[in-house]
Write an enzyme that holds these catalytic residues in place. Structure first.
Site, short mmCIF file in Angstrom:
data_model
loop_
_atom_site.label_atom_id
_atom_site.label_comp_id
_atom_site.label_asym_id
_atom_site.label_seq_id
_atom_site.Cartn_x
_atom_site.Cartn_y
_atom_site.Cartn_z
N ARG A 54 -13.28 74.50 39.46
CA ARG A 54 -12.28 75.32 40.15
C ARG A 54 -13.04 76.13 41.21
NH1 ARG A 54 -14.95 79.17 39.53
NH2 ARG A 54 -13.27 80.45 40.29
N GLY A 55 -12.26 76.89 41.99
CA GLY A 55 -12.88 77.60 43.11
C GLY A 55 -12.77 76.74 44.36
N ARG A 94 -3.95 70.67 43.50
CA ARG A 94 -3.82 72.13 43.61
C ARG A 94 -3.50 72.48 45.07
NH1 ARG A 94 -7.98 75.82 40.70
NH2 ARG A 94 -6.12 77.13 40.70
N GLN A 198 -11.25 84.27 34.80
CA GLN A 198 -12.44 83.73 35.48
C GLN A 198 -13.51 84.80 35.68
OE1 GLN A 198 -9.28 83.17 36.44
NE2 GLN A 198 -9.04 81.24 37.52
N ASP A 239 -9.05 81.50 49.11
CA ASP A 239 -8.69 80.08 48.96
C ASP A 239 -8.13 79.49 50.25
OD1 ASP A 239 -8.53 81.38 46.14
OD2 ASP A 239 -8.88 79.23 45.87
N ASN A 249 -5.98 84.70 47.89
CA ASN A 249 -7.02 84.67 46.86
C ASN A 249 -6.33 84.88 45.51
OD1 ASN A 249 -9.89 84.46 46.24
ND2 ASN A 249 -9.75 86.58 45.56
N LYS A 250 -7.10 84.86 44.46
CA LYS A 250 -6.57 84.95 43.10
C LYS A 250 -5.56 86.10 42.96
CE LYS A 250 -7.23 82.69 40.44
NZ LYS A 250 -6.31 81.55 40.26
O1 MRU Z 1 -7.82 79.30 40.27
P1 MRU Z 1 -9.26 79.30 40.70
O2 MRU Z 1 -10.21 79.70 39.62
O3 MRU Z 1 -9.65 78.02 41.39
O4 MRU Z 1 -9.28 80.45 41.80
C1 MRU Z 1 -10.48 80.82 42.37
C2 MRU Z 1 -10.33 82.02 43.21
O5 MRU Z 1 -9.30 82.60 43.41
C3 MRU Z 1 -11.53 82.40 43.92
O6 MRU Z 1 -11.60 83.78 44.10
C4 MRU Z 1 -11.36 81.66 45.23
O7 MRU Z 1 -11.42 80.27 45.06
C5 MRU Z 1 -12.17 82.11 46.28
S1 MRU Z 1 -13.81 81.68 46.15
C6 MRU Z 1 -13.80 80.04 45.81
#
Ligand code: MRU
Length: 375
Positions: A54-55, A94, A198, A239, A249-250
């Site tokens: 992920r990321g 995703r 995370q 993202d 972002n998250k």
């Molecule tokens: O759902 P995820 O774990 O893929 O989300 C990741 C994040 O929100 C990170 O902060 C984001 O990807 C930015 S850095 C890769």
């Protein structure tokens, strides 16, 4: 990044067996460090969809290697069809991170026969861009450190935008590692990042392996810490970032930005160029936000007192739930963007001054083309 004294990237091709791409299984962290194999495009699809990886950056690199694997599986004479089908499969996993579609499109545009080199280049560039982001962000941390008389610079981060979210180094955490390695005193407030945690499971693990001082905090503690002068800066990853600087972002990142603005705390977003979406201007209206299975909210998994890994339900059996994965922080709340090419304001003119090759790019809709960029 080093784990148990050995350097690892988060994804790599097995040189001895070019049908095998290897990843770190992020579902097993922080309790065990496991390497998994991807041998088919379906393996890559599942790894992204079910978040073994992920990321934003790592999703992109995994999709690139997934395209490579699709080609290796394809019967002779059906390479184009295999790539087209793989692209559709991977892009559907995703929706929010732009790195995924960016990597798939770059693989589709690769010269026939150059797919392995292209996937490797995507991985190598991701690592190199993240290393540069660290060097760019180091300057900001040094400046803050100069006013702290030797006390650590307190940095708050949300989710995991570290080494595990990219091929190496990370984005939000890359400046932290660069500062720590340069002897600048730093301390990180790690948001747990419900519902998948995370921050608790990945960011805390990474920082601990590197020896960076940190404390895990509940997601809702950031505002309180800022009110009491305990946060010198916020750095998050992203993202997808529009050409005007709105950053997805998250989920929960936006609330940190609001609290940071209210308390005069600088709020930075770190990203490589593959995270920009040059076709969009209005992030709140246009960025697709992933809604994930509500089970992630209703259940929590972790290590029990006896050492087994188990999931437990935390709400009544019949409680309905909704689970959005990301939110958008509008550009005016962002102090600056830390990119591989340098630091810039979260503003279209400043972004395009760093990336002039995208100035003429057409927008995704006529409506956004005619909208007025915010200052
Ligand atoms: O759902 P995820 O774990 O893929 O989300 C990741 C994040 O929100 C990170 O902060 C984001 O990807 C930015 S850095 C890769």
């Amino acid at each position: 990044m080093n784990v148990n004294g050995r350097h690892y990237r988060t994804i790599w091709l097995d040189e001895a067996d070019p049908d095998r791409v290897r990843i770190i299984n992020q579902q097993a962290l922080p309790f065990s460090f496991e390497i998994m194999d991807l041998r088919t495009v379906e393996d890559a699809r599942r790894a992204i969809r079910d978040m073994y990886v992920r990321g934003a950056g790592l999703i992109g690199a995994t999709a690139a290697w997934g395209m490579y694997l699709a080609l290796r599986e394809a019967p002779a004479g059906s390479c184009d069809a295999a790539l087209t089908q793989a692209a559709a499969l991977l892009k559907a996993t995703r929706p929010t991170a732009s790195n995924l579609a960016w990597a798939v499109d770059r693989m589709l545009a690769a010269k026939p026969g150059a797919e392995r080199e292209t996937a490797q280049a995507i991985s190598d560039e991701d690592a190199e861009f993240c290393r540069n982001i660290g060097l760019q962000g180091l300057g900001i941390i040094r400046k803050l450190a100069a006013g702290k008389g030797g006390s650590p610079v307190n940095i708050l981060t949300h989710c995991n935008a570290g080494w595990l979210a990219f091929v190496d180094y990370g984005t939000a955490l890359s400046p932290v590692y660069a500062a720590f390695d340069a002897g600048v005193p730093v301390h990180v407030w790690v948001d747990e990042t419900r519902p998948r945690n995370q921050g608790a499971s990945l960011t805390a693990w990474e920082l601990g392996r590197h020896g960076v001082p940190h404390d895990l905090i509940p997601d809702n503690a950031g505002g309180h810490l800022m009110q009491h002068g305990l946060v010198d800066m916020v750095i998050t990853g992203a993202d997808r970032v529009t050409r005007s600087g709105d950053a997805a972002n998250k989920i929960g990142t936006y609330l940190k930005a609001l609290a940071a603005r209210d308390n005069g705390v600088p709020f930075y977003v770190a990203l490589p160029s593959s995270t920009f979406d040059w076709t969009m201007r209005d992030g709140v209206a246009e960025i697709p936000i992933e809604e994930r299975d509500a089970a992630e909210l209703r259940w929590v998994s972790g290590k029990t007192i006896t050492g087994t890994i188990e999931a437990v339900q935390i709400c009544p059996d019949d409680t309905p739930a909704r689970n959005w994965g990301f939110d958008v922080t509008p550009a005016p709340y962002i102090t600056g963007l830390i990119t591989e090419r340098g630091l810039c304001a979260a503003h279209e003119a400043a972004i395009l001054a760093l990336y002039p090759e995208h100035a003429g790019r057409s927008l995704s809709s006529d409506e956004s083309a005619s909208s007025i960029s915010r200052s």
